[in-house]
Motif scaffolding. Structure first.
Motif, mmCIF file in Angstrom:
data_model
loop_
_atom_site.group_PDB
_atom_site.id
_atom_site.type_symbol
_atom_site.label_atom_id
_atom_site.label_comp_id
_atom_site.label_asym_id
_atom_site.label_seq_id
_atom_site.Cartn_x
_atom_site.Cartn_y
_atom_site.Cartn_z
ATOM 1 N N ASP A 41 14.864 2.765 -14.591
ATOM 2 C CA ASP A 41 14.621 3.425 -15.873
ATOM 3 C C ASP A 41 13.346 2.884 -16.520
ATOM 4 N N ASP A 42 13.086 1.573 -16.383
ATOM 5 C CA ASP A 42 11.895 0.960 -16.976
ATOM 6 C C ASP A 42 10.611 1.522 -16.393
ATOM 7 N N VAL A 43 10.649 1.934 -15.115
ATOM 8 C CA VAL A 43 9.445 2.520 -14.505
ATOM 9 C C VAL A 43 9.460 4.041 -14.614
ATOM 10 N N ARG A 44 10.316 4.539 -15.515
ATOM 11 C CA ARG A 44 10.351 5.957 -15.883
ATOM 12 C C ARG A 44 10.707 6.886 -14.724
ATOM 13 N N LEU A 45 11.610 6.449 -13.876
ATOM 14 C CA LEU A 45 12.140 7.336 -12.852
ATOM 15 C C LEU A 45 13.283 8.143 -13.463
ATOM 16 N N PRO A 46 13.209 9.458 -13.422
ATOM 17 C CA PRO A 46 14.279 10.272 -14.018
ATOM 18 C C PRO A 46 15.573 10.142 -13.223
ATOM 19 N N ASN A 47 16.693 10.131 -13.956
ATOM 20 C CA ASN A 47 18.018 10.078 -13.335
ATOM 21 C C ASN A 47 18.138 8.933 -12.330
ATOM 22 N N GLN A 82 0.816 -1.207 0.000
ATOM 23 C CA GLN A 82 0.000 0.000 0.000
ATOM 24 C C GLN A 82 0.854 1.263 0.000
ATOM 25 N N ASP A 83 1.917 1.270 0.760
ATOM 26 C CA ASP A 83 2.860 2.385 0.751
ATOM 27 C C ASP A 83 4.259 1.787 0.777
ATOM 28 N N SER A 84 4.845 1.657 -0.411
ATOM 29 C CA SER A 84 6.167 1.036 -0.497
ATOM 30 C C SER A 84 7.210 1.793 0.311
ATOM 31 N N GLY A 85 6.952 3.088 0.536
ATOM 32 C CA GLY A 85 7.886 3.869 1.338
ATOM 33 C C GLY A 85 8.044 3.308 2.732
ATOM 34 N N ASN A 86 6.966 2.719 3.271
ATOM 35 C CA ASN A 86 7.038 2.142 4.606
ATOM 36 C C ASN A 86 7.779 0.812 4.620
ATOM 37 N N MET A 87 7.977 0.211 3.431
ATOM 38 C CA MET A 87 8.682 -1.061 3.347
ATOM 39 C C MET A 87 10.169 -0.853 3.090
ATOM 40 N N ILE A 127 0.562 5.923 -11.391
ATOM 41 C CA ILE A 127 0.925 4.599 -10.893
ATOM 42 C C ILE A 127 0.040 3.521 -11.514
ATOM 43 N N ILE A 128 -1.245 3.810 -11.675
ATOM 44 C CA ILE A 128 -2.150 2.853 -12.321
ATOM 45 C C ILE A 128 -1.691 2.569 -13.747
ATOM 46 N N ARG A 129 -1.347 3.637 -14.481
ATOM 47 C CA ARG A 129 -0.846 3.437 -15.851
ATOM 48 C C ARG A 129 0.461 2.649 -15.835
ATOM 49 N N GLN A 130 1.287 2.894 -14.807
ATOM 50 C CA GLN A 130 2.557 2.183 -14.705
ATOM 51 C C GLN A 130 2.336 0.690 -14.525
ATOM 52 N N ILE A 131 1.369 0.316 -13.709
ATOM 53 C CA ILE A 131 1.085 -1.104 -13.491
ATOM 54 C C ILE A 131 0.563 -1.754 -14.770
ATOM 55 N N VAL A 132 -0.286 -1.036 -15.506
ATOM 56 C CA VAL A 132 -0.760 -1.558 -16.795
ATOM 57 C C VAL A 132 0.413 -1.722 -17.762
ATOM 58 N N GLN A 171 6.921 4.744 -4.602
ATOM 59 C CA GLN A 171 6.056 3.669 -5.079
ATOM 60 C C GLN A 171 6.609 3.064 -6.369
ATOM 61 N N ARG A 172 7.196 3.903 -7.229
ATOM 62 C CA ARG A 172 7.822 3.388 -8.448
ATOM 63 C C ARG A 172 9.047 2.527 -8.121
ATOM 64 N N VAL A 173 9.786 2.912 -7.088
ATOM 65 C CA VAL A 173 10.900 2.074 -6.640
ATOM 66 C C VAL A 173 10.363 0.706 -6.229
ATOM 67 N N GLY A 174 9.238 0.690 -5.497
ATOM 68 C CA GLY A 174 8.622 -0.568 -5.094
ATOM 69 C C GLY A 174 8.213 -1.418 -6.282
ATOM 70 N N ILE A 175 7.650 -0.781 -7.316
ATOM 71 C CA ILE A 175 7.262 -1.509 -8.532
ATOM 72 C C ILE A 175 8.499 -2.062 -9.228
#
Length: 263
Positions: A132-138, A91-96, A188-193, A156-160
């Motif tokens: 890079d695949d989850v489009r995180l800049p730099n 639910q919140d990857s930051g907490n993990m 994030i929804i578009r990222q999961i798709v 959350q993108r790091v978690g994905i």
């Protein structure tokens, strides 16, 4: 059939919290499990992942994944499977994520845990590719950052990225957008798709929002009080709901311009 859950019953001690849950999922499909808090959505996917908290246990039914019963797994088999064949976005990857360790340290440690034969340099390059695949800049800068230096959406993108590192066959997502603002939720929804499209992974996403489910899912399951009250293809559940509770959830979706949009 990639995943088949039959007559699943989940208990905490003597209390049964989920009963008669049935799920069928093929490779590349997205299933949304919707319902209010406490309906049993997260409990079901935690059972599939083998990580029920406390004294939770599967007290009935079966979970068949790639033709094998997960309930027969040893602790070592669960350890080998989780993160490689089945992964989870929380639910919140930051907490993990450990707040006092840089993202790169944790990502490399995650890779080396599942692939100990990998060199640290190769692990670093793989982590960069996934970011890079989850489009995180730099991505290099992200690897050097502490979690608090990233936004909620970036964490959350790091978690994905971590969840998809070993191209799992099944991705479980436990309300991955609930801690984010509306704009970031949509991203994030578009990222999961996109992840499904790129890796052809099956996805189960838990959400209380039928609008989210109708946008991304092939199939929808509606849960109430630990039971599945309705299930079917998205078009069937959204276009012709049979259960009163499903109709109530649909009525809660915001209306734009006097007309209700579900897809």
């Amino acid at each position: 059939m990639l995943l088949k859950v039959t007559d699943l019953e989940i208990s905490y001690g003597s209390k049964v919290t989920v009963t008669d849950a049935n799920i069928e999922l093929e490779k590349g499909e997205i299933l949304s499990i919707v319902g209010e808090s406490g309906s049993g959505k997260t409990t079901v996917i935690r059972a599939i992942m083998g990580c029920l908290p406390g004294n939770g246990s599967v007290s009935g039914g079966d979970i068949i994944f790639t033709g094998k019963s997960l309930l027969a797994n040893t602790q070592e088999q669960w350890r080998q499977m989780c993160g490689t064949e089945v992964s989870m976005i929380f639910q919140d990857s930051g907490n993990m994520i450990n707040p006092i360790r840089r993202i790169g340290e944790q990502f490399i440690a995650y890779i080396l845990t599942h692939a100990p034969q990998t060199s640290r340099q190769d692990a670093y390059q793989l982590a960069i590719k996934m970011l890079d695949d989850v489009r995180l800049p730099n991505p290099d800068n992200v690897m050097r950052s502490y979690p608090f230096e990233l936004s909620g959406g970036m964490r959350q993108r790091v978690g994905i990225a971590m969840a998809m590192t070993f191209s799992p066959k099944l991705l479980l997502a436990d309300e991955p957008t609930s801690a984010l603002d509306v704009t970031t939720q949509a991203q994030i929804i578009r990222q999961i798709v996109d992840v499904r499209n790129e890796y052809n992974a099956a996805v189960i996403i838990v959400t209380h929002n039928l609008g989210v489910a109708s946008y991304m899912a092939n199939k929808i399951i509606v849960m109430q009080n630990g039971r599945i009250v309705e299930s079917g293809l998205r078009e069937e559940v959204i276009g012709n709901p049979q259960h009163e509770y499903t109709r109530e959830l649909l009525a809660a979706v915001p209306v734009v311009g006097g007309k209700r949009y579900y897809a």
